[in-house]
Design an enzyme around this catalytic site. Structure first.
Site, short mmCIF file in Angstrom:
data_model
loop_
_atom_site.label_atom_id
_atom_site.label_comp_id
_atom_site.label_asym_id
_atom_site.label_seq_id
_atom_site.Cartn_x
_atom_site.Cartn_y
_atom_site.Cartn_z
CG ASP A 1 -1.95 -1.15 1.18
OD1 ASP A 1 -1.94 -1.94 0.22
OD2 ASP A 1 -2.73 -1.27 2.14
CD GLU B 1 -7.09 -0.14 2.94
OE1 GLU B 1 -5.99 0.01 3.49
OE2 GLU B 1 -8.17 0.06 3.53
CE LYS C 1 -3.55 -4.45 1.18
NZ LYS C 1 -4.27 -3.62 2.14
CE LYS D 1 -8.21 -0.83 7.18
NZ LYS D 1 -8.16 0.37 6.31
CB VAL E 1 2.48 2.53 4.82
CG1 VAL E 1 3.87 3.10 4.70
CG2 VAL E 1 1.68 2.79 3.54
CB THR E 2 0.21 2.04 8.60
OG1 THR E 2 -0.97 1.30 8.97
CG2 THR E 2 -0.21 3.29 7.86
CB CYS F 1 -2.33 -2.74 5.28
SG CYS F 1 -3.98 -2.04 5.13
CD GLN G 1 4.24 -14.76 22.88
OE1 GLN G 1 3.70 -15.76 23.33
NE2 GLN G 1 3.57 -13.79 22.27
#
Ligand code: C5J
Length: 222
Positions: free
Chosen positions: A25, A73, A130, A133, A158-159, A163, A203
């Protein structure tokens, strides 16, 4: 196998021939005044600062022969793919589909929905429109990646926390080994970018890895 030794949270190994770059995007509507990002009250100048980084990253990926997918987007002109919940959310100065200085906000084919010129797709690169997001939702992305034999994905754009993160999570759930390029992604909120990088690699890399453009470039040249 190429290896980014100083990726976080630990070394990222990737078969170059099975790795693609997805640039999310990088559109005028998010990066330039008068577009969707600004209608939501954001300082779009923050995002424009990563353009040189994305230019460098594209150069590195093109030199390595990686498939490159650029997402946008946007919505159909009749907004049939824009749920009212999305259009009505918040209190923007202009809503999706309203006429603005760069044409109708976030509508396919309008100047504002275009990718900024310096990071635009070259002939042969894939441009994926698309409505959501995440880049897997209501698109052909999974089929495209499978037909190319892709197992590893590098991300930029971005961002970071909207997205980009949504798409990385969608990709991770589909079994792709995902790495976000730290200096080729940006958010309207500095703390959201750094929190997203932390979330991705926490993790033991629960969603993926992060690394710099320079680290990727070194991995491809050793
Ligand atoms: C947003 C995006 N932030 N590309 N879109 O609405 O992250």
């Amino acid at each position: 196998m190429a290896v980014i030794a100083d990726a976080l949270p630990f070394a990222y190994e990737f078969p170059v021939a099975k790795t693609a770059l997805i640039v999310i995007d990088m559109q005028r509507d998010f990066l330039e005044p008068g577009g969707f990002g600004e209608t939501l009250g954001n300082d779009v100048g923050r995002l424009a600062r990563i353009i040189p980084g994305v230019v460098s990253l594209l150069r590195v990926a093109r030199a390595a022969g990686m498939p490159i997918i650029h997402t946008r987007e946007n919505h159909a002109p009749d907004l049939s793919d824009c749920p009212p919940a999305k259009r009505n959310r918040g209190n923007p100065s202009l809503r999706i589909g309203d006429p603005g200085p760069m044409g109708r906000i976030l509508v396919r084919g309008e100047p504002g929905a275009d990718i900024v010129e310096s990071v635009a797709a070259l002939p042969g690169e894939i441009v994926l429109d698309k409505p959501g997001k995440g880049a897997f939702y209501a698109t052909d992305l999974q089929n495209i990646l499978q037909s190319l034999g892709i197992t590893h994905l590098l991300f930029a754009g971005v961002t970071t926390e909207v997205c980009v993160q949504t798409t990385i999570r969608e990709a991770n759930d589909r079994g792709y080994e995902c790495l976000l390029i730290e200096d080729a992604t940006e958010s309207y909120f500095a703390s959201f970018k750094s929190a997203t990088l932390d979330m991705i690699r926490a993790q033991g890399g629960i969603v993926g890895w992060t690394a710099t453009i320079d680290a990727l470039s070194r991995a491809l040249h050793t």
